[in-house]
Design a protein around this motif. Structure first.
Motif, PDB file in Angstrom:
ATOM      1  N   GLY A  11      39.167  57.825  32.422  1.00 41.33           N
ATOM      2  CA  GLY A  11      38.140  57.418  33.370  1.00 41.33           C
ATOM      3  C   GLY A  11      38.715  56.772  34.619  1.00 41.33           C
ATOM      4  O   GLY A  11      39.667  55.987  34.551  1.00 41.33           O
ATOM      5  N   LEU A  12      38.134  57.107  35.771  1.00 45.08           N
ATOM      6  CA  LEU A  12      38.624  56.599  37.050  1.00 45.08           C
ATOM      7  C   LEU A  12      38.408  55.104  37.197  1.00 45.08           C
ATOM      8  O   LEU A  12      39.216  54.404  37.816  1.00 45.08           O
ATOM      9  CB  LEU A  12      37.940  57.338  38.201  1.00 45.08           C
ATOM     10  CG  LEU A  12      38.365  58.796  38.404  1.00 45.08           C
ATOM     11  CD1 LEU A  12      37.527  59.435  39.498  1.00 45.08           C
ATOM     12  CD2 LEU A  12      39.842  58.875  38.756  1.00 45.08           C
ATOM     13  N   SER A  13      37.318  54.592  36.625  1.00 44.41           N
ATOM     14  CA  SER A  13      37.048  53.166  36.752  1.00 44.41           C
ATOM     15  C   SER A  13      38.159  52.347  36.100  1.00 44.41           C
ATOM     16  O   SER A  13      38.656  51.377  36.680  1.00 44.41           O
ATOM     17  CB  SER A  13      35.701  52.830  36.112  1.00 44.41           C
ATOM     18  OG  SER A  13      35.444  51.439  36.182  1.00 44.41           O
ATOM     19  N   ALA A  14      38.580  52.763  34.894  1.00 47.27           N
ATOM     20  CA  ALA A  14      39.659  52.054  34.203  1.00 47.27           C
ATOM     21  C   ALA A  14      40.965  52.198  34.965  1.00 47.27           C
ATOM     22  O   ALA A  14      41.762  51.254  35.053  1.00 47.27           O
ATOM     23  CB  ALA A  14      39.812  52.592  32.778  1.00 47.27           C
ATOM     24  N   PHE A  15      41.188  53.386  35.549  1.00 51.61           N
ATOM     25  CA  PHE A  15      42.421  53.594  36.311  1.00 51.61           C
ATOM     26  C   PHE A  15      42.463  52.683  37.533  1.00 51.61           C
ATOM     27  O   PHE A  15      43.488  52.050  37.816  1.00 51.61           O
ATOM     28  CB  PHE A  15      42.523  55.059  36.751  1.00 51.61           C
ATOM     29  CG  PHE A  15      43.608  55.301  37.752  1.00 51.61           C
ATOM     30  CD1 PHE A  15      44.943  55.169  37.406  1.00 51.61           C
ATOM     31  CD2 PHE A  15      43.304  55.640  39.064  1.00 51.61           C
ATOM     32  CE1 PHE A  15      45.958  55.381  38.338  1.00 51.61           C
ATOM     33  CE2 PHE A  15      44.291  55.855  39.999  1.00 51.61           C
ATOM     34  CZ  PHE A  15      45.628  55.727  39.635  1.00 51.61           C
ATOM     35  N   ILE A  16      41.375  52.599  38.272  1.00 47.87           N
ATOM     36  CA  ILE A  16      41.346  51.771  39.485  1.00 47.87           C
ATOM     37  C   ILE A  16      41.564  50.307  39.134  1.00 47.87           C
ATOM     38  O   ILE A  16      42.296  49.587  39.822  1.00 47.87           O
ATOM     39  CB  ILE A  16      40.027  51.991  40.238  1.00 47.87           C
ATOM     40  CG1 ILE A  16      39.965  53.421  40.778  1.00 47.87           C
ATOM     41  CG2 ILE A  16      39.879  50.984  41.374  1.00 47.87           C
ATOM     42  CD1 ILE A  16      38.612  53.809  41.331  1.00 47.87           C
ATOM     43  N   ASP A  17      40.950  49.847  38.041  1.00 51.27           N
ATOM     44  CA  ASP A  17      41.090  48.446  37.648  1.00 51.27           C
ATOM     45  C   ASP A  17      42.518  48.104  37.239  1.00 51.27           C
ATOM     46  O   ASP A  17      42.965  46.959  37.418  1.00 51.27           O
ATOM     47  CB  ASP A  17      40.144  48.126  36.495  1.00 51.27           C
ATOM     48  CG  ASP A  17      38.686  48.127  36.921  1.00 51.27           C
ATOM     49  OD1 ASP A  17      38.440  48.022  38.142  1.00 51.27           O
ATOM     50  OD2 ASP A  17      37.809  48.251  36.040  1.00 51.27           O
ATOM     51  N   ASP A  18      43.245  49.063  36.679  1.00 53.59           N
ATOM     52  CA  ASP A  18      44.592  48.806  36.165  1.00 53.59           C
ATOM     53  C   ASP A  18      45.639  49.636  36.910  1.00 53.59           C
ATOM     54  O   ASP A  18      46.698  49.936  36.378  1.00 53.59           O
ATOM     55  CB  ASP A  18      44.629  49.140  34.663  1.00 53.59           C
ATOM     56  CG  ASP A  18      45.883  48.612  33.980  1.00 53.59           C
ATOM     57  OD1 ASP A  18      46.390  47.546  34.404  1.00 53.59           O
ATOM     58  OD2 ASP A  18      46.369  49.272  33.047  1.00 53.59           O
ATOM     59  N   THR A  47      47.736  49.140  39.382  1.00 59.90           N
ATOM     60  CA  THR A  47      49.062  48.597  39.679  1.00 59.90           C
ATOM     61  C   THR A  47      50.019  48.767  38.504  1.00 59.90           C
ATOM     62  O   THR A  47      51.129  49.291  38.655  1.00 59.90           O
ATOM     63  CB  THR A  47      48.961  47.110  40.061  1.00 59.90           C
ATOM     64  OG1 THR A  47      48.150  46.979  41.235  1.00 59.90           O
ATOM     65  CG2 THR A  47      50.337  46.535  40.352  1.00 59.90           C
ATOM     66  N   ALA A  48      49.600  48.342  37.319  1.00 60.89           N
ATOM     67  CA  ALA A  48      50.474  48.438  36.149  1.00 60.89           C
ATOM     68  C   ALA A  48      50.729  49.888  35.763  1.00 60.89           C
ATOM     69  O   ALA A  48      51.857  50.275  35.437  1.00 60.89           O
ATOM     70  CB  ALA A  48      49.855  47.685  34.979  1.00 60.89           C
ATOM     71  N   ARG A  49      49.696  50.713  35.808  1.00 62.17           N
ATOM     72  CA  ARG A  49      49.855  52.113  35.403  1.00 62.17           C
ATOM     73  C   ARG A  49      50.764  52.872  36.373  1.00 62.17           C
ATOM     74  O   ARG A  49      51.614  53.661  35.948  1.00 62.17           O
ATOM     75  CB  ARG A  49      48.492  52.791  35.312  1.00 62.17           C
ATOM     76  CG  ARG A  49      47.585  52.209  34.230  1.00 62.17           C
ATOM     77  CD  ARG A  49      46.337  53.042  34.067  1.00 62.17           C
ATOM     78  NE  ARG A  49      45.379  52.436  33.145  1.00 62.17           N
ATOM     79  CZ  ARG A  49      44.267  53.031  32.725  1.00 62.17           C
ATOM     80  NH1 ARG A  49      43.978  54.250  33.151  1.00 62.17           N
ATOM     81  NH2 ARG A  49      43.457  52.409  31.895  1.00 62.17           N
ATOM     82  N   ASP A 107      54.036  54.125  43.782  1.00 62.81           N
ATOM     83  CA  ASP A 107      54.066  52.669  43.701  1.00 62.81           C
ATOM     84  C   ASP A 107      53.152  52.036  44.749  1.00 62.81           C
ATOM     85  O   ASP A 107      52.647  50.929  44.553  1.00 62.81           O
ATOM     86  CB  ASP A 107      55.509  52.181  43.890  1.00 62.81           C
ATOM     87  CG  ASP A 107      55.826  50.988  43.007  1.00 62.81           C
ATOM     88  OD1 ASP A 107      55.030  50.686  42.108  1.00 62.81           O
ATOM     89  OD2 ASP A 107      56.866  50.356  43.226  1.00 62.81           O
ATOM     90  N   GLU A 108      52.945  52.717  45.871  1.00 64.31           N
ATOM     91  CA  GLU A 108      52.080  52.193  46.922  1.00 64.31           C
ATOM     92  C   GLU A 108      50.637  52.675  46.797  1.00 64.31           C
ATOM     93  O   GLU A 108      49.775  52.254  47.569  1.00 64.31           O
ATOM     94  CB  GLU A 108      52.626  52.603  48.295  1.00 64.31           C
ATOM     95  CG  GLU A 108      54.033  52.103  48.587  1.00 64.31           C
ATOM     96  CD  GLU A 108      54.151  50.594  48.478  1.00 64.31           C
ATOM     97  OE1 GLU A 108      53.221  49.895  48.925  1.00 64.31           O
ATOM     98  OE2 GLU A 108      55.170  50.117  47.946  1.00 64.31           O
TER      99      GLU A 108
END
Length: 463
Positions: free
Chosen positions: A184-191, A193-195, A216-217
C-alpha cells in the motif's frame, strides 16, 4: 619474511588510513596477488575508481613500498591493505615470477641502502621525504604486449562483473517496488525514509550508485509535495524507476542510462571524445541550487542559459563536496554573464556540462532567446526520450504568476491557454508581475521557476 599488525599500525600516517585500509583488506578487492620466492617482495592489483587497477608492491625487508594511486599519503591505504593481507594470511601470496612493474620499481630502489630485515617502520616524520620520492617523475618503460593484453582482459572482466552486479541489484529494486505497491502507498509514504534507505544500500553494494542516490532522496521529494498529491507522486516516482531499470537491461552501454544508474564519465573521458558537443558563446547564470544529500555530500547545481540566437540551450554544471567541509563560496552569481565554452556530457539531449573557459562580459543588452513555439512539445518531448528524468529545463513565453483561492501558485501564459502549477509558493516581485520570459524546471507535473525577465529587468525566483 613476516610482518605483524603492530608494524603496519606504526607505518600508517593516521588512523583514517588504517580505517580505509581495513575496508580494502578483503580478498574480493584484489587480484594478481603474489610474492617472491624468498618472501621478501609482495605485490597485487587493487581495483580503484578508474579503468585501470592500482598496482601495489612492498619490500618486507625494510617496508619500502609503492602504489600507482594518486594519494598524497605515504604509505597509502592500498599499501597498508596489501601488508594487512600478508600479515593475517587473508590470501595466499603464492611464490612466482616477479612482474615487470615490480622489477622496475625494485631496480630503482637498488641505489638506496636497505634497512636490515625486521627493522622498525619509518617514523611519521620521515613521510615528506618518502612522499617526494613516490611523486618523482619516472620514465615509462615500453609496454609489454602481453601485459597490455592481460590488462585489457582484466578490464573486460571487471566491466562484466560490474554489469552483472548492477543487473542483480536492479532485479532486487523491481522486487522491492512490487512489495511497496502490494503493502500500500500510504504505508510506503509514512515509512519512505527507512524503506528507501535499505534498498539504496543494496544498490550501492550492486554498483548502481547513481540510482541509489536518487532513491535516497525520494522521500524528500515526496514530502515536498502537498499531502494530497503524495500518492500520485509516489506512483510516478516508482514507475520511473521501473522504466529506468528496464532501459538499462535493454541498453546497458547507453551513456544517458548508465549515467542515471551507475556513474558518469570523468572529465578526461568527456574531453577526449570526438563526439563531445562544445558550445562557445555568451552565457547567463540563471540560478544555483545547493542541496545536502543523505550520503553526506552536498550537490551544487548551477544552471546556465546560452544567449545565442538558436533555440534555448541550457547547461547544468554539477559539483559535489563533503558536507563536513562547510558551505563553499560559489564561483557564480545569479544574473552574471560571461563568455565561455561548455563541453557537454554525451546524451540524447545534452544538458550536464563542464565549463572549460570563462571570461567576464560587460554586455547586459543581449535578450534571452525566444521560447519554444510549441510549449507542450518542449515539456513532453524530453520525457518521450527519457521518461525517467526528474527535471526538464524550459524557457516559458510571456505570462505571469497567479495565486488561486487555495493559495496554490500557477504560471499562466499571456494567451490564457494552459496554466501550469508551481512546485512551491512564490513571494516578492515575481508574484503577479508580467514575465516576458521565464526559465523554469518542469518535473512532469509542476514548475520551479529559476529566473525571469520583466519589462523593467531581470528577477530571480525569490523575487
Amino acid at each position: 619474511m613476516a610482518i605483524d599488525l603492530g608494524r603496519i599500525e606504526a607505518l600508517a600516517t593516521d588512523q583514517a588510513s588504517l580505517k580505509a585500509a581495513a575496508g580494502l583488506a578483503k580478498p574480493g578487492k584484489w587480484f594478481g596477488v603474489g610474492g617472491s620466492a624468498d618472501g621478501a617482495l609482495i605485490w597485487g592489483e587493487c581495483a580503484g575508481s578508474g579503468a585501470n587497477p592500482y598496482r601495489v608492491m612492498a619490500d618486507l625487508r625494510d617496508l619500502g613500498n609503492k602504489c600507482t594511486c594518486p594519494s598524497r599519503k605515504f604509505p597509502c591505504k592500498h599499501v597498508l591493505a596489501l601488508l594487512w593481507l600478508n600479515a593475517e594470511a587473508v590470501v595466499t601470496f603464492a611464490p612466482g615470477e616477479i612482474p615487470a612493474w615490480v622489477g622496475d620499481w625494485l631496480g630503482r630502489r637498488r641505489g638506496a641502502s636497505a634497512a636490515p630485515a625486521g627493522a622498525a617502520a619509518k617514523p611519521a616524520s620521515d613521510a615528506p621525504k618518502d612522499l617526494r620520492a613516490a611523486q618523482r617523475a619516472e620514465p615509462e618503460a615500453p609496454e609489454d604486449p602481453k601485459a597490455a593484453a592481460r590488462r585489457e582482459a582484466l578490464a573486460a572482466k571487471r566491466s562484466e562483473d560490474t554489469e552483472r552486479a548492477i543487473l542483480d541489484s536492479l532485479d532486487a529494486l523491481e522486487q522491492w517496488i512490487g512489495d511497496q505497491l502490494r503493502m500500500g502507498l500510504s504505508a510506503f509514504i509514512d515509512d519512505a525514509t527507512a524503506r528507501c534507505r535499505r534498498i539504496a544500500a543494496r544498490l550501492v553494494d550492486g554498483k548502481a550508485a547513481a540510482l541509489a542516490g536518487r532513491i535516497d532522496e525520494l522521500p524528500a521529494r515526496l514530502l515536498g509535495q502537498p499531502a494530497g498529491d503524495r500518492p500520485r507522486a509516489a506512483v510516478v516516482e516508482l514507475g520511473k524507476l521501473v522504466l529506468l531499470a528496464r532501459a538499462f537491461r535493454s541498453a546497458p552501454r547507453d551513456a544517458d542510462i548508465r549515467r542515471a544508474v551507475a556513474s558518469s564519465e570523468n572529465r578526461e573521458t568527456v574531453l577526449a571524445s570526438s563526439d563531445t558537443v562544445r558550445v562557445t558563446g555568451l552565457w547567463e547564470v540563471l540560478a544555483e541550487q545547493v542541496q545536502t544529500r543523505r550520503d553526506g555530500l552536498v550537490s551544487q547545481t548551477t544552471w546556465l542559459l546560452n544567449l545565442g540566437p538558436q533555440s534555448p540551450r541550457f547547461a547544468m554544471l554539477l559539483d559535489y563536496f563533503p558536507a563536513s567541509a562547510g558551505r563553499r563560496t560559489s564561483a557564480f552569481t545569479p544574473g552574471e554573464r560571461f563568455r565561455g565554452e561548455v563541453a557537454f556530457f554525451p546524451g540524447r539531449n545534452p544538458l550536464r556540462g563542464l565549463l572549460l573557459q570563462r571570461a567576464a562580459d560587460g554586455s547586459d543588452t543581449q535578450a534571452w532567446p525566444e521560447a519554444a513555439a510549441d510549449l507542450a512539445e518542449a515539456l513532453t518531448a524530453p520525457l518521450h526520450a527519457e521518461p525517467w528524468v526528474l527535471d526538464i529545463p524550459v524557457l516559458l513565453p510571456r505570462g505571469r504568476v497567479a495565486i488561486d483561492a487555495a493559495g496554490q501558485g500557477w504560471w499562466r501564459p499571456a494567451d490564457a491557454t494552459t496554466a501550469l502549477p508551481l512546485a512551491e509558493g512564490v513571494e516578492g516581485l515575481i508574484r503577479g508581475t508580467e514575465l516576458t520570459r521565464a526559465a523554469a524546471l518542469w518535473s512532469g507535473n509542476r514548475l520551479a521557476i529559476l529566473a525571469a525577465q520583466t519589462p523593467w529587468g531581470r528577477i530571480g525566483a525569490d523575487g
